[in-house]
Design a protein around this motif. Structure first.
Motif, mmCIF file in Angstrom:
data_model
loop_
_atom_site.group_PDB
_atom_site.id
_atom_site.type_symbol
_atom_site.label_atom_id
_atom_site.label_comp_id
_atom_site.label_asym_id
_atom_site.label_seq_id
_atom_site.Cartn_x
_atom_site.Cartn_y
_atom_site.Cartn_z
ATOM 1 N N GLN A 6 -5.737 -18.166 -5.001
ATOM 2 C CA GLN A 6 -6.714 -18.714 -4.119
ATOM 3 C C GLN A 6 -7.545 -17.474 -3.421
ATOM 4 N N VAL A 7 -7.208 -16.245 -3.435
ATOM 5 C CA VAL A 7 -7.808 -15.235 -3.102
ATOM 6 C C VAL A 7 -8.950 -14.988 -4.158
ATOM 7 N N LEU A 8 -8.636 -15.018 -5.569
ATOM 8 C CA LEU A 8 -9.588 -14.776 -6.483
ATOM 9 C C LEU A 8 -10.890 -15.782 -6.411
ATOM 10 N N ALA A 9 -10.261 -17.111 -5.945
ATOM 11 C CA ALA A 9 -11.331 -18.271 -6.140
ATOM 12 C C ALA A 9 -12.137 -17.990 -4.873
ATOM 13 N N ARG A 10 -11.705 -17.588 -3.796
ATOM 14 C CA ARG A 10 -12.504 -17.128 -2.533
ATOM 15 C C ARG A 10 -13.347 -16.246 -3.064
ATOM 16 N N ILE A 11 -13.069 -15.053 -3.582
ATOM 17 C CA ILE A 11 -13.928 -14.006 -3.908
ATOM 18 C C ILE A 11 -15.087 -14.632 -4.890
ATOM 19 N N ASP A 12 -14.876 -15.531 -5.630
ATOM 20 C CA ASP A 12 -15.937 -16.083 -6.388
ATOM 21 C C ASP A 12 -17.143 -16.802 -5.681
ATOM 22 N N LEU A 52 -14.881 -3.837 9.543
ATOM 23 C CA LEU A 52 -13.597 -3.558 9.474
ATOM 24 C C LEU A 52 -12.644 -4.535 10.631
ATOM 25 N N ARG A 53 -13.442 -4.315 11.821
ATOM 26 C CA ARG A 53 -12.795 -5.007 12.830
ATOM 27 C C ARG A 53 -12.772 -6.389 12.881
ATOM 28 N N SER A 54 -13.785 -6.982 12.073
ATOM 29 C CA SER A 54 -13.961 -8.265 11.803
ATOM 30 C C SER A 54 -13.024 -8.902 11.050
ATOM 31 N N LEU A 55 -12.361 -8.036 10.246
ATOM 32 C CA LEU A 55 -11.271 -8.420 9.317
ATOM 33 C C LEU A 55 -9.711 -8.242 10.207
ATOM 34 N N GLY A 56 -9.809 -7.848 11.457
ATOM 35 C CA GLY A 56 -8.728 -7.652 11.944
ATOM 36 C C GLY A 56 -8.093 -6.270 11.785
ATOM 37 N N VAL A 141 -7.599 -11.567 3.800
ATOM 38 C CA VAL A 141 -7.333 -12.332 5.250
ATOM 39 C C VAL A 141 -7.879 -13.470 5.376
ATOM 40 N N ALA A 142 -8.869 -14.063 4.581
ATOM 41 C CA ALA A 142 -9.406 -15.479 4.846
ATOM 42 C C ALA A 142 -8.665 -16.337 4.371
ATOM 43 N N VAL A 143 -7.782 -15.987 3.089
ATOM 44 C CA VAL A 143 -6.872 -17.130 2.729
ATOM 45 C C VAL A 143 -5.350 -16.981 3.337
ATOM 46 N N THR A 144 -4.989 -15.790 3.603
ATOM 47 C CA THR A 144 -3.459 -15.683 4.179
ATOM 48 C C THR A 144 -3.093 -15.109 5.650
ATOM 49 N N ARG A 449 -12.716 -8.528 -7.377
ATOM 50 C CA ARG A 449 -11.420 -9.187 -8.038
ATOM 51 C C ARG A 449 -10.211 -8.278 -8.374
ATOM 52 N N SER A 450 -10.581 -7.046 -8.906
ATOM 53 C CA SER A 450 -9.723 -6.095 -9.538
ATOM 54 C C SER A 450 -9.033 -5.485 -8.494
ATOM 55 N N TRP A 451 -9.447 -5.234 -6.906
ATOM 56 C CA TRP A 451 -8.898 -4.901 -5.908
ATOM 57 C C TRP A 451 -7.980 -5.771 -5.276
ATOM 58 N N ALA A 452 -8.433 -6.986 -5.582
ATOM 59 C CA ALA A 452 -7.553 -8.141 -4.828
ATOM 60 C C ALA A 452 -6.078 -7.993 -5.918
ATOM 61 N N ARG A 453 -6.220 -8.144 -7.268
ATOM 62 C CA ARG A 453 -5.148 -8.065 -8.101
ATOM 63 C C ARG A 453 -4.265 -6.827 -7.899
ATOM 64 N N ILE A 454 -4.984 -5.464 -7.616
ATOM 65 C CA ILE A 454 -4.087 -4.278 -7.485
ATOM 66 C C ILE A 454 -3.341 -4.602 -5.975
ATOM 67 N N LEU A 455 -4.128 -4.986 -5.191
ATOM 68 C CA LEU A 455 -3.242 -4.944 -3.836
ATOM 69 C C LEU A 455 -2.094 -6.073 -4.000
ATOM 70 N N HIS A 456 -2.415 -7.315 -4.637
ATOM 71 C CA HIS A 456 -1.318 -7.890 -4.658
ATOM 72 C C HIS A 456 -0.302 -7.241 -5.606
ATOM 73 N N ALA A 457 -0.422 -6.668 -6.766
ATOM 74 C CA ALA A 457 0.654 -5.978 -7.535
ATOM 75 C C ALA A 457 1.325 -4.816 -6.710
ATOM 76 N N LEU A 458 0.566 -4.139 -6.041
ATOM 77 C CA LEU A 458 1.158 -2.965 -5.155
ATOM 78 C C LEU A 458 2.029 -3.371 -3.955
ATOM 79 N N ALA A 459 1.815 -4.673 -3.547
ATOM 80 C CA ALA A 459 2.580 -5.325 -2.571
ATOM 81 C C ALA A 459 3.740 -5.919 -3.069
ATOM 82 N N GLY A 460 3.976 -6.065 -4.398
ATOM 83 C CA GLY A 460 5.153 -6.531 -4.949
ATOM 84 C C GLY A 460 5.364 -7.846 -4.923
#
Length: 460
Positions: A6-12, A52-56, A141-144, A449-460
Protein backbone atom coordinates in the motif's frame (compact mmCIF):
# COMPACT_ATOMS: atom_id res chain seq x y z
CA UNK A 1 -2.24 -6.25 -0.12
CA UNK A 2 0.40 -5.77 2.58
CA UNK A 3 1.09 -2.49 4.30
CA UNK A 4 4.32 -2.16 2.31
CA UNK A 5 2.43 -2.76 -0.95
CA UNK A 6 0.00 0.00 0.00
CA UNK A 7 2.86 2.38 0.82
CA UNK A 8 4.58 1.66 -2.51
CA UNK A 9 1.30 2.17 -4.38
CA UNK A 10 0.82 5.50 -2.60
CA UNK A 11 4.32 6.58 -3.65
CA UNK A 12 3.56 5.76 -7.28
CA UNK A 13 0.23 7.58 -7.23
CA UNK A 14 1.71 10.63 -5.48
CA UNK A 15 4.80 11.08 -7.68
CA UNK A 16 3.62 14.31 -9.33
CA UNK A 17 2.92 15.90 -5.95
CA UNK A 18 6.28 14.65 -4.67
CA UNK A 19 7.92 16.44 -7.59
CA UNK A 20 6.02 19.64 -6.78
CA UNK A 21 7.31 19.50 -3.21
CA UNK A 22 10.87 18.87 -4.44
CA UNK A 23 10.64 21.77 -6.89
CA UNK A 24 9.52 24.08 -4.08
CA UNK A 25 12.70 23.49 -2.10
CA UNK A 26 14.90 23.54 -5.24
CA UNK A 27 13.70 27.08 -5.97
CA UNK A 28 15.37 28.38 -2.78
CA UNK A 29 18.98 29.49 -3.58
CA UNK A 30 20.51 28.18 -0.36
CA UNK A 31 24.19 28.72 -1.25
CA UNK A 32 25.89 28.27 2.10
CA UNK A 33 29.34 29.61 1.25
CA UNK A 34 28.02 33.03 0.11
CA UNK A 35 27.03 35.39 2.96
CA UNK A 36 24.60 37.09 0.56
CA UNK A 37 22.48 33.91 0.68
CA UNK A 38 22.34 33.51 4.46
CA UNK A 39 18.65 34.42 4.47
CA UNK A 40 18.01 31.88 1.70
CA UNK A 41 19.70 29.17 3.75
CA UNK A 42 17.45 29.98 6.69
CA UNK A 43 14.44 30.01 4.37
CA UNK A 44 15.33 26.53 3.06
CA UNK A 45 15.70 25.23 6.61
CA UNK A 46 12.36 26.74 7.66
CA UNK A 47 10.67 25.30 4.57
CA UNK A 48 11.92 21.77 5.35
CA UNK A 49 11.01 22.03 9.04
CA UNK A 50 7.46 23.07 8.11
CA UNK A 51 7.22 20.18 5.66
CA UNK A 52 8.31 17.69 8.33
CA UNK A 53 5.78 19.10 10.77
CA UNK A 54 3.07 18.46 8.18
CA UNK A 55 3.93 14.76 8.56
CA UNK A 56 3.50 14.85 12.31
CA UNK A 57 7.25 15.03 12.88
CA UNK A 58 8.22 17.46 15.63
CA UNK A 59 10.70 19.65 13.75
CA UNK A 60 12.29 23.02 14.23
CA UNK A 61 15.44 24.99 13.54
CA UNK A 62 18.38 24.54 15.87
CA UNK A 63 20.97 27.30 15.82
CA UNK A 64 24.65 26.72 15.16
CA UNK A 65 27.60 29.07 14.80
CA UNK A 66 26.64 29.21 11.12
CA UNK A 67 23.50 28.18 9.26
CA UNK A 68 20.77 26.46 11.28
CA UNK A 69 20.21 22.73 11.50
CA UNK A 70 16.77 21.23 10.86
CA UNK A 71 16.13 18.77 13.69
CA UNK A 72 13.03 16.60 13.66
CA UNK A 73 11.82 13.50 15.43
CA UNK A 74 8.84 11.30 14.69
CA UNK A 75 7.61 8.00 16.02
CA UNK A 76 7.44 6.53 19.51
CA UNK A 77 9.79 8.67 21.67
CA UNK A 78 10.31 5.72 24.04
CA UNK A 79 12.00 3.67 21.33
CA UNK A 80 15.27 3.99 19.46
CA UNK A 81 15.22 4.06 15.68
CA UNK A 82 17.26 5.63 12.92
CA UNK A 83 19.01 8.97 12.49
CA UNK A 84 18.74 10.34 8.95
CA UNK A 85 21.29 12.91 7.76
CA UNK A 86 21.24 15.15 4.71
CA UNK A 87 21.93 18.79 3.81
CA UNK A 88 19.84 21.58 2.36
CA UNK A 89 22.68 23.84 1.24
CA UNK A 90 24.01 23.87 -2.32
CA UNK A 91 27.10 24.88 -4.24
CA UNK A 92 27.44 28.24 -6.03
CA UNK A 93 26.16 28.20 -9.61
CA UNK A 94 29.11 29.83 -11.38
CA UNK A 95 29.69 30.01 -14.30
CA UNK A 96 26.08 31.02 -14.80
CA UNK A 97 26.39 31.39 -18.57
CA UNK A 98 26.96 27.63 -18.92
CA UNK A 99 23.53 26.77 -17.53
CA UNK A 100 20.97 25.85 -20.17
CA UNK A 101 18.17 27.09 -17.88
CA UNK A 102 18.13 29.16 -14.67
CA UNK A 103 19.68 27.02 -11.88
CA UNK A 104 16.91 27.72 -9.36
CA UNK A 105 14.04 27.21 -11.78
CA UNK A 106 13.75 23.39 -11.75
CA UNK A 107 12.45 21.62 -14.82
CA UNK A 108 12.06 18.14 -16.27
CA UNK A 109 14.23 17.50 -19.31
CA UNK A 110 14.44 14.48 -21.59
CA UNK A 111 18.01 13.46 -22.43
CA UNK A 112 19.08 12.12 -25.81
CA UNK A 113 18.96 8.55 -24.46
CA UNK A 114 15.33 9.01 -23.38
CA UNK A 115 15.93 9.45 -19.67
CA UNK A 116 13.85 12.07 -17.91
CA UNK A 117 15.87 14.15 -15.46
CA UNK A 118 15.27 16.94 -12.95
CA UNK A 119 17.56 19.88 -13.76
CA UNK A 120 18.40 22.41 -11.02
CA UNK A 121 21.14 23.24 -8.57
CA UNK A 122 20.75 20.84 -5.65
CA UNK A 123 18.61 18.36 -7.56
CA UNK A 124 21.13 15.60 -6.87
CA UNK A 125 23.33 17.16 -4.20
CA UNK A 126 21.51 16.94 -1.88
CA UNK A 127 17.93 18.23 -1.91
CA UNK A 128 16.64 15.57 -4.28
CA UNK A 129 18.25 12.86 -2.19
CA UNK A 130 16.87 14.29 1.07
CA UNK A 131 13.39 14.43 -0.37
CA UNK A 132 13.46 10.75 -1.36
CA UNK A 133 13.57 9.95 2.34
CA UNK A 134 11.03 12.60 3.34
CA UNK A 135 8.59 11.38 0.68
CA UNK A 136 8.97 7.76 1.84
CA UNK A 137 8.05 8.89 5.36
CA UNK A 138 5.13 10.87 3.95
CA UNK A 139 3.74 7.80 2.19
CA UNK A 140 4.00 5.72 5.35
CA UNK A 141 2.16 8.34 7.39
CA UNK A 142 -0.52 8.67 4.70
CA UNK A 143 -1.17 4.91 4.66
CA UNK A 144 -0.70 3.92 8.30
CA UNK A 145 -0.97 7.18 10.23
CA UNK A 146 2.54 6.81 11.63
CA UNK A 147 6.15 6.01 10.81
CA UNK A 148 7.19 2.34 10.87
CA UNK A 149 9.94 3.09 13.42
CA UNK A 150 11.24 6.18 15.24
CA UNK A 151 13.03 8.57 12.87
CA UNK A 152 15.26 11.48 13.83
CA UNK A 153 16.19 13.83 11.01
CA UNK A 154 19.27 16.04 11.00
CA UNK A 155 19.41 18.22 7.90
CA UNK A 156 22.28 20.69 8.01
CA UNK A 157 23.11 23.80 6.02
CA UNK A 158 26.91 23.90 5.79
CA UNK A 159 27.97 20.65 4.13
CA UNK A 160 29.08 22.45 0.98
CA UNK A 161 31.42 24.69 2.97
CA UNK A 162 32.93 22.06 5.25
CA UNK A 163 30.27 21.49 7.96
CA UNK A 164 32.38 23.70 10.20
CA UNK A 165 29.67 24.20 12.82
CA UNK A 166 28.32 20.66 12.91
CA UNK A 167 30.75 18.71 15.17
CA UNK A 168 30.28 21.21 18.02
CA UNK A 169 26.51 21.13 17.49
CA UNK A 170 26.49 17.32 17.63
CA UNK A 171 28.46 17.35 20.89
CA UNK A 172 25.93 19.75 22.40
CA UNK A 173 22.92 17.76 21.16
CA UNK A 174 23.97 14.14 21.61
CA UNK A 175 20.88 13.36 23.66
CA UNK A 176 18.61 14.38 20.81
CA UNK A 177 20.38 12.04 18.40
CA UNK A 178 19.72 8.76 20.18
CA UNK A 179 19.29 5.97 17.61
CA UNK A 180 20.46 2.50 16.65
CA UNK A 181 21.77 3.43 13.22
CA UNK A 182 22.53 6.47 11.07
CA UNK A 183 21.39 6.74 7.44
CA UNK A 184 23.02 9.11 4.97
CA UNK A 185 21.60 9.84 1.52
CA UNK A 186 24.45 11.74 -0.14
CA UNK A 187 26.06 9.00 -2.24
CA UNK A 188 25.27 7.22 -5.48
CA UNK A 189 24.35 4.10 -7.38
CA UNK A 190 26.97 1.81 -8.88
CA UNK A 191 25.30 2.45 -12.22
CA UNK A 192 21.84 3.53 -13.38
CA UNK A 193 20.38 0.07 -12.71
CA UNK A 194 22.44 -1.19 -9.77
CA UNK A 195 21.97 0.08 -6.22
CA UNK A 196 24.85 0.28 -3.78
CA UNK A 197 25.53 0.72 -0.08
CA UNK A 198 28.78 2.43 0.82
CA UNK A 199 30.23 0.50 3.74
CA UNK A 200 33.63 2.14 4.07
CA UNK A 201 35.02 5.64 3.74
CA UNK A 202 38.68 6.44 3.72
CA UNK A 203 39.90 8.89 6.33
CA UNK A 204 42.10 11.88 5.61
CA UNK A 205 45.32 13.29 6.98
CA UNK A 206 46.75 16.46 5.44
CA UNK A 207 50.20 17.79 6.39
CA UNK A 208 52.33 20.69 5.22
CA UNK A 209 56.10 20.46 5.65
CA UNK A 210 58.63 23.29 5.49
CA UNK A 211 62.36 22.56 5.20
CA UNK A 212 64.78 25.35 6.11
CA UNK A 213 68.52 25.34 5.39
CA UNK A 214 70.41 28.66 5.21
CA UNK A 215 69.10 31.72 7.02
CA UNK A 216 68.56 33.55 3.70
CA UNK A 217 68.38 32.88 -0.05
CA UNK A 218 71.88 32.45 -1.48
CA UNK A 219 73.60 33.33 -4.79
CA UNK A 220 74.15 30.01 -6.58
CA UNK A 221 77.40 31.24 -8.13
CA UNK A 222 78.88 32.11 -4.77
CA UNK A 223 77.42 29.22 -2.74
CA UNK A 224 76.49 26.53 -5.30
CA UNK A 225 78.13 23.26 -4.27
CA UNK A 226 78.90 23.64 -0.56
CA UNK A 227 75.54 25.16 0.45
CA UNK A 228 72.65 22.84 1.27
CA UNK A 229 69.63 23.27 -1.04
CA UNK A 230 66.34 22.55 0.81
CA UNK A 231 64.46 21.78 -2.42
CA UNK A 232 66.92 19.01 -3.15
CA UNK A 233 66.57 17.75 0.42
CA UNK A 234 62.78 17.83 0.31
CA UNK A 235 62.47 16.07 -3.04
CA UNK A 236 64.87 13.36 -1.85
CA UNK A 237 62.81 12.79 1.29
CA UNK A 238 59.49 12.76 -0.57
CA UNK A 239 60.88 10.51 -3.29
CA UNK A 240 61.57 7.87 -0.67
CA UNK A 241 57.95 7.72 0.50
CA UNK A 242 57.21 4.90 -1.97
CA UNK A 243 58.95 1.65 -2.83
CA UNK A 244 59.13 0.00 -6.24
CA UNK A 245 55.82 -1.79 -5.61
CA UNK A 246 53.90 1.40 -4.83
CA UNK A 247 53.79 0.79 -1.07
CA UNK A 248 54.28 3.64 1.41
CA UNK A 249 57.59 3.21 3.25
CA UNK A 250 56.75 5.03 6.48
CA UNK A 251 57.41 2.54 9.31
CA UNK A 252 54.17 1.17 10.77
CA UNK A 253 52.01 2.71 8.05
CA UNK A 254 50.09 -0.52 7.32
CA UNK A 255 49.81 -1.69 10.94
CA UNK A 256 46.24 -2.58 11.97
CA UNK A 257 44.83 -2.89 8.43
CA UNK A 258 42.82 -5.99 7.60
CA UNK A 259 41.36 -7.10 4.28
CA UNK A 260 37.59 -7.34 3.74
CA UNK A 261 36.05 -10.83 3.81
CA UNK A 262 37.03 -13.08 0.93
CA UNK A 263 33.55 -13.07 -0.62
CA UNK A 264 33.51 -9.27 -0.66
CA UNK A 265 36.91 -9.16 -2.37
CA UNK A 266 35.67 -11.64 -4.97
CA UNK A 267 32.59 -9.50 -5.61
CA UNK A 268 34.73 -6.38 -5.96
CA UNK A 269 37.08 -8.07 -8.39
CA UNK A 270 34.09 -8.96 -10.55
CA UNK A 271 33.04 -5.32 -10.84
CA UNK A 272 33.70 -3.68 -14.15
CA UNK A 273 36.26 -1.22 -12.85
CA UNK A 274 39.43 -1.60 -14.85
CA UNK A 275 42.41 0.55 -15.83
CA UNK A 276 40.80 0.90 -19.27
CA UNK A 277 37.47 2.32 -18.12
CA UNK A 278 38.71 4.11 -14.99
CA UNK A 279 42.12 5.54 -15.93
CA UNK A 280 42.01 5.85 -19.72
CA UNK A 281 39.25 8.54 -19.70
CA UNK A 282 41.63 10.81 -17.75
CA UNK A 283 44.62 10.09 -19.97
CA UNK A 284 46.28 7.38 -17.87
CA UNK A 285 46.83 3.69 -18.48
CA UNK A 286 48.50 1.88 -15.56
CA UNK A 287 47.48 1.78 -11.87
CA UNK A 288 50.17 3.44 -9.74
CA UNK A 289 49.10 2.08 -6.34
CA UNK A 290 50.20 -1.10 -4.60
CA UNK A 291 51.27 -3.76 -7.04
CA UNK A 292 49.09 -6.86 -6.82
CA UNK A 293 46.01 -4.88 -5.76
CA UNK A 294 43.16 -4.23 -8.19
CA UNK A 295 41.93 -0.74 -8.98
CA UNK A 296 38.85 -1.44 -6.84
CA UNK A 297 40.96 -2.49 -3.84
CA UNK A 298 43.23 0.52 -4.22
CA UNK A 299 40.16 2.77 -4.04
CA UNK A 300 37.93 0.95 -1.56
CA UNK A 301 40.13 -0.62 1.12
CA UNK A 302 43.78 0.40 0.77
CA UNK A 303 45.42 3.60 2.04
CA UNK A 304 47.26 6.01 -0.20
CA UNK A 305 49.68 8.92 -0.03
CA UNK A 306 49.82 11.85 -2.42
CA UNK A 307 52.12 14.85 -2.75
CA UNK A 308 49.58 17.58 -3.49
CA UNK A 309 51.93 20.51 -3.98
CA UNK A 310 55.62 21.39 -3.80
CA UNK A 311 57.30 24.76 -4.13
CA UNK A 312 60.30 26.89 -3.19
CA UNK A 313 62.89 29.24 -4.64
CA UNK A 314 62.27 31.39 -7.69
CA UNK A 315 59.27 30.54 -9.87
CA UNK A 316 58.71 33.85 -11.67
CA UNK A 317 59.39 34.81 -15.26
CA UNK A 318 62.94 34.60 -16.53
CA UNK A 319 65.78 33.41 -14.33
CA UNK A 320 67.13 34.08 -10.88
CA UNK A 321 70.20 32.12 -9.84
CA UNK A 322 69.25 31.43 -6.25
CA UNK A 323 69.62 28.67 -3.70
CA UNK A 324 66.45 29.11 -1.64
CA UNK A 325 66.41 29.17 2.11
CA UNK A 326 63.17 27.20 2.32
CA UNK A 327 61.20 24.52 0.48
CA UNK A 328 57.60 23.47 1.06
CA UNK A 329 55.27 20.58 0.27
CA UNK A 330 51.71 19.56 1.02
CA UNK A 331 51.21 15.84 1.56
CA UNK A 332 47.92 14.02 2.11
CA UNK A 333 47.07 10.49 3.17
CA UNK A 334 43.82 8.63 2.56
CA UNK A 335 43.47 6.24 5.47
CA UNK A 336 41.48 3.03 5.97
CA UNK A 337 40.00 1.31 9.01
CA UNK A 338 42.70 0.33 11.49
CA UNK A 339 44.81 3.45 10.90
CA UNK A 340 44.80 6.31 13.40
CA UNK A 341 45.37 9.79 11.92
CA UNK A 342 47.41 10.99 14.92
CA UNK A 343 49.65 7.92 14.78
CA UNK A 344 50.24 8.33 11.05
CA UNK A 345 50.91 12.05 11.51
CA UNK A 346 53.65 11.40 14.06
CA UNK A 347 55.10 8.59 11.95
CA UNK A 348 55.26 10.86 8.89
CA UNK A 349 56.96 13.64 10.83
CA UNK A 350 59.47 11.21 12.31
CA UNK A 351 60.14 9.81 8.83
CA UNK A 352 60.97 13.30 7.52
CA UNK A 353 63.11 14.33 10.49
CA UNK A 354 65.09 11.08 10.43
CA UNK A 355 66.14 11.80 6.83
CA UNK A 356 67.23 15.42 7.25
CA UNK A 357 70.92 16.07 6.71
CA UNK A 358 72.99 18.49 8.74
CA UNK A 359 72.05 22.19 8.56
CA UNK A 360 68.36 21.47 7.85
CA UNK A 361 65.32 21.60 10.05
CA UNK A 362 61.66 20.79 9.45
CA UNK A 363 58.48 22.52 10.54
CA UNK A 364 55.03 20.96 10.10
CA UNK A 365 51.52 22.30 9.87
CA UNK A 366 48.49 20.08 10.44
CA UNK A 367 45.68 20.99 8.03
CA UNK A 368 43.18 18.27 8.84
CA UNK A 369 42.71 14.75 10.12
CA UNK A 370 39.71 12.44 10.10
CA UNK A 371 39.61 8.69 10.75
CA UNK A 372 38.35 6.14 8.28
CA UNK A 373 34.95 4.59 8.86
CA UNK A 374 33.89 1.02 8.14
CA UNK A 375 30.55 -0.66 8.80
CA UNK A 376 30.85 -4.10 10.44
CA UNK A 377 30.29 -6.68 7.73
CA UNK A 378 27.98 -8.70 10.01
CA UNK A 379 25.74 -5.74 10.94
CA UNK A 380 22.14 -7.00 10.79
CA UNK A 381 20.78 -3.68 9.49
CA UNK A 382 23.28 -3.83 6.60
CA UNK A 383 21.88 -7.18 5.48
CA UNK A 384 18.29 -5.93 5.85
CA UNK A 385 18.91 -2.75 3.83
CA UNK A 386 20.78 -4.66 1.14
CA UNK A 387 17.89 -7.12 0.75
CA UNK A 388 15.37 -4.25 0.53
CA UNK A 389 17.37 -2.49 -2.21
CA UNK A 390 17.78 -5.73 -4.14
CA UNK A 391 14.03 -6.31 -4.05
CA UNK A 392 13.30 -2.80 -5.36
CA UNK A 393 15.85 -2.69 -8.17
CA UNK A 394 15.83 -6.34 -9.21
CA UNK A 395 19.64 -6.49 -9.00
CA UNK A 396 21.87 -7.45 -6.11
CA UNK A 397 22.76 -4.31 -4.18
CA UNK A 398 26.52 -3.92 -4.11
CA UNK A 399 28.55 -3.26 -0.98
CA UNK A 400 31.21 -0.75 -2.00
CA UNK A 401 33.89 1.37 -0.44
CA UNK A 402 34.63 4.98 -1.22
CA UNK A 403 38.03 6.52 -1.72
CA UNK A 404 36.70 9.84 -0.45
CA UNK A 405 36.04 11.07 3.09
CA UNK A 406 32.75 12.23 4.63
CA UNK A 407 33.71 13.64 8.06
CA UNK A 408 30.14 13.61 9.44
CA UNK A 409 30.14 9.79 9.31
CA UNK A 410 33.24 9.69 11.49
CA UNK A 411 31.61 12.23 13.82
CA UNK A 412 28.52 10.02 14.20
CA UNK A 413 30.77 7.13 15.23
CA UNK A 414 33.08 9.18 17.45
CA UNK A 415 30.51 11.40 19.15
CA UNK A 416 27.30 9.36 19.16
CA UNK A 417 28.57 5.79 18.70
CA UNK A 418 26.50 5.16 15.57
CA UNK A 419 27.35 3.05 12.55
CA UNK A 420 26.18 4.59 9.28
CA UNK A 421 24.74 3.16 6.09
CA UNK A 422 25.38 5.43 3.12
CA UNK A 423 22.61 4.83 0.59
CA UNK A 424 22.08 7.22 -2.29
CA UNK A 425 20.68 7.27 -5.80
CA UNK A 426 22.90 9.78 -7.58
CA UNK A 427 24.61 8.84 -10.85
CA UNK A 428 28.08 9.64 -12.14
CA UNK A 429 26.64 11.93 -14.82
CA UNK A 430 24.61 14.08 -12.40
CA UNK A 431 27.06 17.00 -12.80
CA UNK A 432 27.06 17.80 -9.11
CA UNK A 433 28.91 21.07 -8.37
CA UNK A 434 28.78 21.86 -12.10
CA UNK A 435 26.39 23.77 -14.37
CA UNK A 436 23.26 21.85 -15.40
CA UNK A 437 23.19 19.61 -12.36
CA UNK A 438 20.52 16.93 -12.74
CA UNK A 439 18.90 14.03 -10.90
CA UNK A 440 17.29 11.19 -12.83
CA UNK A 441 13.52 11.05 -12.38
CA UNK A 442 13.95 7.29 -11.98
CA UNK A 443 16.46 7.87 -9.16
CA UNK A 444 13.96 10.12 -7.40
CA UNK A 445 10.98 7.78 -7.85
CA UNK A 446 12.72 4.50 -7.07
CA UNK A 447 14.75 6.23 -4.35
CA UNK A 448 11.50 6.98 -2.51
CA UNK A 449 10.35 3.39 -2.99
CA UNK A 450 13.74 2.12 -1.82
CA UNK A 451 13.60 4.09 1.42
CA UNK A 452 10.07 2.81 2.07
CA UNK A 453 11.34 -0.75 1.71
CA UNK A 454 14.39 -0.05 3.90
CA UNK A 455 12.30 1.52 6.67
CA UNK A 456 9.95 -1.47 6.50
CA UNK A 457 12.91 -3.88 6.75
CA UNK A 458 14.60 -2.01 9.61
CA UNK A 459 11.32 -1.94 11.53
CA UNK A 460 11.30 -5.72 11.40
Amino acid sequence: MTVLDQVLARIDADLDKSLERLFAVLRIPSISTDPAHAADCRAAAAHLAADLRSLGIAADLSETAGHPVVLGRGGDPAKRGVLFYGHYDVQPVDPLDLWESPPFEPRIRTLDDGRKVIVARGSSDDKGQVMTFVEACRAYVAVTGSLPLPVTMLIEGEEECGSKSLPAWIEQNRGALSADLALVCDTGMWDAATPAITTALRGLLYEEVEITAADRDLHSGLYGGPARNPIRVLTHVLGGLFDADGRVTIPGFYDGITDPPADVLVAWRNLDLTPDNFLKPVGLAEPAGERGRTVVEQLFCRPSCDINGIWGGYTGAGSKTVIPSKAFAKVSFRLVAGQDPDTIRQAFRAYVRDRLPADCEARFEDHTGAPAVAVPWDLSQLAAARKALTEEWGRDALLVGSGASIPIVADFKRLVGLDTLLIGFALDDDRIHSPNEKYDLNSFHKGIRSWARILHALAG
